[in-house]
Motif scaffolding. Structure first.
Motif, mmCIF file in Angstrom:
data_model
loop_
_atom_site.group_PDB
_atom_site.id
_atom_site.type_symbol
_atom_site.label_atom_id
_atom_site.label_comp_id
_atom_site.label_asym_id
_atom_site.label_seq_id
_atom_site.Cartn_x
_atom_site.Cartn_y
_atom_site.Cartn_z
ATOM 1 N N SER A 154 0.832 -1.229 -0.079
ATOM 2 C CA SER A 154 0.043 0.227 0.112
ATOM 3 C C SER A 154 0.946 1.255 -0.006
ATOM 4 C CB SER A 154 -1.072 0.030 1.035
ATOM 5 O OG SER A 154 -0.140 0.155 2.469
ATOM 6 N N HIS A 155 2.168 1.099 0.324
ATOM 7 C CA HIS A 155 3.009 2.192 0.330
ATOM 8 C C HIS A 155 3.673 2.393 -0.874
ATOM 9 C CE1 HIS A 155 2.182 3.266 4.681
ATOM 10 N NE2 HIS A 155 2.315 1.852 4.995
ATOM 11 N N PHE A 156 3.430 1.695 -1.866
ATOM 12 C CA PHE A 156 4.086 1.799 -3.297
ATOM 13 C C PHE A 156 3.205 2.332 -4.270
ATOM 14 C CE2 PHE A 156 7.018 -1.265 -1.506
ATOM 15 C CZ PHE A 156 8.199 -0.913 -2.218
ATOM 16 N N PRO A 157 3.474 3.173 -5.480
ATOM 17 C CA PRO A 157 2.584 3.388 -6.513
ATOM 18 C C PRO A 157 1.887 2.340 -6.915
ATOM 19 C CG PRO A 157 4.779 3.924 -6.845
ATOM 20 C CD PRO A 157 4.792 3.536 -5.694
ATOM 21 N N HIS A 158 0.610 2.479 -7.867
ATOM 22 C CA HIS A 158 -0.146 1.495 -8.416
ATOM 23 C C HIS A 158 0.775 0.683 -9.425
ATOM 24 C CE1 HIS A 158 -3.344 -0.403 -10.346
ATOM 25 N NE2 HIS A 158 -2.805 0.035 -11.696
ATOM 26 N N LYS A 159 1.641 1.338 -10.074
ATOM 27 C CA LYS A 159 2.430 0.645 -11.143
ATOM 28 C C LYS A 159 3.386 -0.368 -10.624
ATOM 29 C CE LYS A 159 5.314 1.465 -15.342
ATOM 30 N NZ LYS A 159 6.106 2.400 -16.167
ATOM 31 N N ALA A 160 3.896 0.124 -9.641
ATOM 32 C CA ALA A 160 4.796 -0.780 -8.736
ATOM 33 C C ALA A 160 4.113 -1.783 -8.090
ATOM 34 C CB ALA A 160 5.789 0.175 -7.695
ATOM 35 N N ARG A 161 3.021 -1.580 -7.339
ATOM 36 C CA ARG A 161 2.409 -2.738 -6.712
ATOM 37 C C ARG A 161 2.007 -3.861 -7.992
ATOM 38 N NH1 ARG A 161 -0.688 1.416 -3.902
ATOM 39 N NH2 ARG A 161 -2.278 1.499 -5.421
ATOM 40 N N LEU A 162 1.612 -3.298 -8.896
ATOM 41 C CA LEU A 162 1.128 -4.247 -10.007
ATOM 42 C C LEU A 162 2.245 -5.133 -10.409
ATOM 43 C CD1 LEU A 162 -0.784 -5.469 -12.037
ATOM 44 C CD2 LEU A 162 -0.067 -3.674 -13.687
ATOM 45 N N ASP A 163 3.536 -4.608 -10.601
ATOM 46 C CA ASP A 163 4.778 -5.331 -11.075
ATOM 47 C C ASP A 163 5.260 -6.271 -9.936
ATOM 48 O OD1 ASP A 163 7.074 -6.030 -12.411
ATOM 49 O OD2 ASP A 163 7.949 -4.293 -11.786
ATOM 50 N N ILE A 164 5.220 -5.857 -8.836
ATOM 51 C CA ILE A 164 5.533 -6.687 -7.731
ATOM 52 C C ILE A 164 4.776 -7.821 -7.526
ATOM 53 C CG2 ILE A 164 5.758 -6.956 -5.044
ATOM 54 C CD1 ILE A 164 6.767 -3.973 -5.017
ATOM 55 N N LEU A 165 3.203 -7.593 -7.596
ATOM 56 C CA LEU A 165 2.332 -8.597 -7.394
ATOM 57 C C LEU A 165 2.391 -9.759 -8.515
ATOM 58 C CD1 LEU A 165 0.212 -9.247 -5.179
ATOM 59 C CD2 LEU A 165 -1.506 -8.522 -6.638
ATOM 60 N N LEU A 166 2.774 -9.341 -9.669
ATOM 61 C CA LEU A 166 2.854 -10.164 -10.691
ATOM 62 C C LEU A 166 3.914 -11.122 -10.722
ATOM 63 C CD1 LEU A 166 1.888 -7.716 -13.774
ATOM 64 C CD2 LEU A 166 0.460 -9.832 -12.957
ATOM 65 N N ARG A 167 4.868 -10.497 -10.014
ATOM 66 C CA ARG A 167 6.353 -11.143 -9.983
ATOM 67 C C ARG A 167 5.998 -12.184 -8.773
ATOM 68 N NH1 ARG A 167 11.031 -8.997 -12.105
ATOM 69 N NH2 ARG A 167 10.560 -6.967 -13.318
ATOM 70 N N VAL A 168 5.285 -12.135 -7.656
ATOM 71 C CA VAL A 168 4.941 -12.798 -6.456
ATOM 72 C C VAL A 168 4.169 -13.823 -7.059
ATOM 73 C CG1 VAL A 168 3.672 -12.904 -4.671
ATOM 74 C CG2 VAL A 168 5.039 -11.081 -4.745
ATOM 75 N N SER A 169 3.243 -13.804 -7.730
ATOM 76 C CA SER A 169 2.538 -14.919 -8.373
ATOM 77 C C SER A 169 3.189 -15.689 -9.256
ATOM 78 C CB SER A 169 1.091 -14.232 -9.306
ATOM 79 O OG SER A 169 1.829 -13.698 -10.387
ATOM 80 N N SER A 170 4.433 -15.421 -9.908
ATOM 81 C CA SER A 170 5.017 -16.302 -11.049
ATOM 82 C C SER A 170 6.443 -16.839 -9.831
ATOM 83 C CB SER A 170 5.690 -15.586 -11.842
ATOM 84 O OG SER A 170 6.691 -14.446 -11.608
ATOM 85 N N LEU A 171 6.621 -16.575 -8.726
ATOM 86 C CA LEU A 171 7.552 -17.036 -7.969
ATOM 87 C C LEU A 171 7.373 -18.635 -7.604
ATOM 88 C CD1 LEU A 171 8.656 -14.368 -5.283
ATOM 89 C CD2 LEU A 171 10.180 -15.291 -7.167
ATOM 90 N N ASN A 172 8.308 -19.298 -7.365
ATOM 91 C CA ASN A 172 8.070 -20.765 -6.754
ATOM 92 C C ASN A 172 9.116 -20.948 -5.739
ATOM 93 O OD1 ASN A 172 7.331 -23.330 -6.536
ATOM 94 N ND2 ASN A 172 8.020 -24.129 -8.323
#
Length: 340
Positions: A154-172
């Motif tokens: 919540s302390h990141f801007p929207h674009k950064a949040r999106l990038d981080i969450l997409l990377r989290v979802s692809s982590l294994n």
């Protein structure tokens, strides 16, 4: 209450009883017990200890007697986490009072750079990783508990949040060398030892867990952005998210246990904008009198802000998740299955 106005032991919660037991043991022995509890248990017991008033000898004796009877039925204890223990005791008892107890609990323990972040406020964690590579940010977010991770995002801007969450979802899994390098970076600021074992982090389920804790004003636009980029991934995340409508999937026993933990005001507000299936599930598991009172409260409530309803629903979902983590209820599709 007894004749002298004291709360009887039978009226105390299990957590309060645990707090009385630990207080009666003294700092050294209490510390040894706390080291073997799970992080959520440690936090609850620590808060109970901090809020207990004057405990009388008779109450202590009753708790000890009950413990002696129960202890023979117990077979084992969980393993705690240094970061949680330190954070819980400091919040519950204050820095000065908790100091000596923390030292005893953490004596000989080791701490990695990643674990150090769990002691910090979400804004501070965001500041620590703000200028790191997005993949590093994703590993850190995936490593944190979902509720803390959502606050960090919540302390990141929207674009950064999106990038981080997409990377989290692809982590294994994360290779030992990568974890070692990340810990080295973080340990420039925090002390501790490096954990070089392979770690399972991230994944679509982790992304869904984090989304569950995000404020609705952040969650909606973020999900829309994910859907635009990858509709299949968005559907996977949505399927794994536990939302208010999913309360209808919890079995009757679980709903009854959940209702005992929710205040009537919060429940009334949350049901104001709830799906009919959820309302039916709730009313089905209440006494006739309690159901009538709830219906009256709903009718007399009048117009309310959507944000207030969402806040109440988030609170109930948080309670449901904590109960699920403790094994007290089963949430999600499995909650509707017959248990044997």
């Amino acid at each position: 209450m007894d004749q002298r106005g004291r709360v009887t032991v039978s009226k105390l919660s299990k957590v309060d009883k645990a707090g009385i037991l630990l207080l009666s043991l003294g700092e050294t022995d209490a510390a040894q017990v706390l080291r073997h509890l799970g992080p959520k248990e440690v936090q609850k017991v620590g808060v109970a200890m901090a809020h207990l008033g004057n405990v009388h000898r008779e109450q202590v004796e009753e708790v000890l007697s009950e413990f002696i009877v129960m202890v023979g039925e117990q077979t084992g204890l969980g393993v705690g986490t240094d970061g949680y223990i330190r954070k819980m005791l400091t919040q519950a008892l204050g820095e000065d009072k908790a100091g000596s107890l923390i030292d005893r609990i953490l004596l000989g323990g080791s701490t990695s750079g990643l674990d150090s972040l769990k002691w910090m406020e979400p804004r501070a964690v965001a500041d620590v990783i703000r200028y790191e590579h997005p993949q590093i940010q994703a590993i850190v977010v995936a490593y944190l508990d979902a509720d803390q991770a959502s606050e960090v995002l919540s302390h990141f801007p929207h674009k950064a949040r999106l990038d981080i969450l997409l990377r989290v979802s692809s982590l294994n899994t994360v290779q030992p060398a990568a974890l070692k390098e990340l810990n080295t970076i973080l340990e420039k600021q925090f002390s501790g030892n490096t954990n070089t074992s392979r770690a399972t982090l991230g994944g679509v389920k982790r992304a869904a867990d984090i989304m569950n804790y995000l404020d609705s004003t952040i969650e909606g636009p973020l999900m829309d952005a994910i859907r635009e980029l990858d509709e299949e991934l968005a559907l996977e995340i949505e399927d794994l998210m536990f939302v208010f409508e999913n309360l209808a999937d919890i079995d009757d026993r679980g709903i009854q246990a959940l209702l005992r933990e929710i205040s009537s005001d919060v429940l009334t507000l949350a049901l104001k904008g709830a799906d009919e299936n959820v309302k039916e599930k709730i009313f089905k598991n209440m006494s006739k009198r309690a159901g009538e009172l709830l219906r009256d409260d709903l009718e007399s409530l009048g117009p309310v802000r959507v944000s207030d309803v969402e806040t109440a629903q988030k609170e109930i979902l948080g309670i449901a998740r904590r109960m699920a983590e403790a094994g007290e209820i089963v949430i999600g599709p499995k909650g509707a299955e017959e248990m044997i």
